[in-house]
Write an enzyme that holds these catalytic residues in place. Sequence first.
Site, short mmCIF file in Angstrom:
data_model
loop_
_atom_site.label_atom_id
_atom_site.label_comp_id
_atom_site.label_asym_id
_atom_site.label_seq_id
_atom_site.Cartn_x
_atom_site.Cartn_y
_atom_site.Cartn_z
N SER A 262 24.01 5.41 -24.03
CA SER A 262 25.43 5.51 -23.71
C SER A 262 26.26 5.16 -24.93
CB SER A 262 25.78 4.55 -22.57
OG SER A 262 25.80 3.22 -23.07
N LYS A 263 27.55 5.43 -24.81
CA LYS A 263 28.47 5.12 -25.91
C LYS A 263 28.43 3.62 -26.20
CE LYS A 263 33.42 5.45 -26.95
NZ LYS A 263 33.31 4.54 -28.08
N ARG A 264 28.26 2.85 -25.14
CA ARG A 264 28.23 1.39 -25.33
C ARG A 264 27.08 0.94 -26.24
NH1 ARG A 264 27.99 -0.47 -19.94
NH2 ARG A 264 29.09 1.45 -19.43
N ASP A 267 28.31 1.35 -29.71
CA ASP A 267 29.26 0.29 -30.07
C ASP A 267 28.53 -1.01 -30.34
OD1 ASP A 267 31.18 2.16 -29.64
OD2 ASP A 267 31.74 1.45 -27.64
#
Length: 510
Positions: A262-264, A267
């Site tokens: 995921s994008k998380r 990050d």
Amino acid sequence: MSERRVRVRFAPSPTGPLHIGGVRTALYNYLFARQHGGDFVFRIEDTDSSRFVPGAEEYILEAFAWLGITFDEGVSFGGEHGPYRQSERREIYKEYVKQLLDSGKAYIAFDTPQELEAKRAETPNFQYDARTRLQMRNSLTLSPEEVEALIASGQQYVVRFLIEPHQEVHVHDLIRGEVVISTDVLDDKVLYKSADELPTYHLANIVDDHLMEISHVIRGEEWLPSAPLHVLLYEAFGWEETMPSFAHLPLLLKPEGNGKLSKRDGDRLGFPVFPLEWHDPKTGEVSSGYREKGYLPEAVINFLALLGWNPGNDQELMTLQEMVQLFDLSRCSKAGARFDYKKMIWFNHEYILQKDDSEIAAQFQPILKEHGIDEPLERVEQVVTLMKGRINFVYELWEQASYFFLPPTTFDEKSLKKWWKDDAPTYVAELCDFIEKSPVFEGAALEPLVMDWIASKEWGVGKVMNAFRVTLVGAAVGPHIFALTDFLGKEETLRRARHALEVLKDVKEG
Ligand code: GLU
């Protein structure tokens, strides 16, 4: 029977930036199309206007242009099967919706969101299907006159696919083999909404794949649950003969391997999940992209190619041409592919090594300009030649090599502690005098003279040369010292060393 022409498509919905998994899907389609001398179509699936994000389509096209993935037909490319934007194909879909209604394969339903909500609340695990459809407000339970009257009065409706219960649906998947499911788990999917006069994803997708003569549907695993419905739709239209072959690509997993990427994760671990930087038009949030982070498109492509496929040997570095030759859907794995972003950094390093120094220099030159340094390309290239083996990203050349262009203003404490002691100032001062008087300066000729001279003094080479290096670089790092002096030239070399002697005059012996 003559072989069917290979035609594949990438069909994103313009709901935001293209996720890296979508890039992998497009890449596999591209490789497959090129390998078979087929066509690659770019279609925009924008029938869900509530999820439309301005700029997304342009972003996707820009990403592929950067990556070197090319299309033969589609939005912005033209072609004979257009328009390629689904929102421009309303009238086409209406015909096919009518066909299904006329043949009794679909029906009209008037249930309001509130009515559906109420039904769900009263019936555990409610599903709109053979067991429940006769309890609902639709053209199966209302008379034709009632249906007509409701439509005439402006009531909104949807068209639902009538799914026969207790049937087996077989999906032939080139990666997963045969997937069989029972129609009992499927609901009567909405195919069309009168409110916006647009079909839903499922209908538009199937109609377009058929009309655009798509031979193979290669897409992410998240679409596997839709595949049985798509097979049933092909059958309902009587298009079994030209049903495309399916291939559902494995999921991309977190770097740790547990769960979906995921994008998380990006990050959290500091890597982008989008090809290009994305500025969210609504929130203003900026998400990082591989391009802006200094990745070479070749490295991104090579890394992605191996996420779920391998050529059957240990070969990792491949040109796009080689990938086109070697790619094989039957060698794609079913199991999820761990997104090992550190491997992508390794690929970037390898591709930097492979590139011409002049090309890397052309990328480094503007970075130097940003720092106020205006050097001719050939000078920049000399530095690239000496230093590119040490970097993973072009911008790291600045961190690793700024001293080629700027004399040191500070001196690394650890290096001083280690090398600026004993007679270090004497070594450097005398070496400067020696170099000044030397008839030659070019490293290849100067080096043996300096070595003989140090030997005659009975000094240690390491002590002398490291002290000298600290005065030129500001730390005990850098390339071969005579490569550096060659780059700096005699005047700048002596100027730096003597200036450092001044600055370091008061440094206590280590
Ligand atoms: N519009 C879908 C997407 O956004 C296409 C899925 C498919 O390839 O069928 O990925």
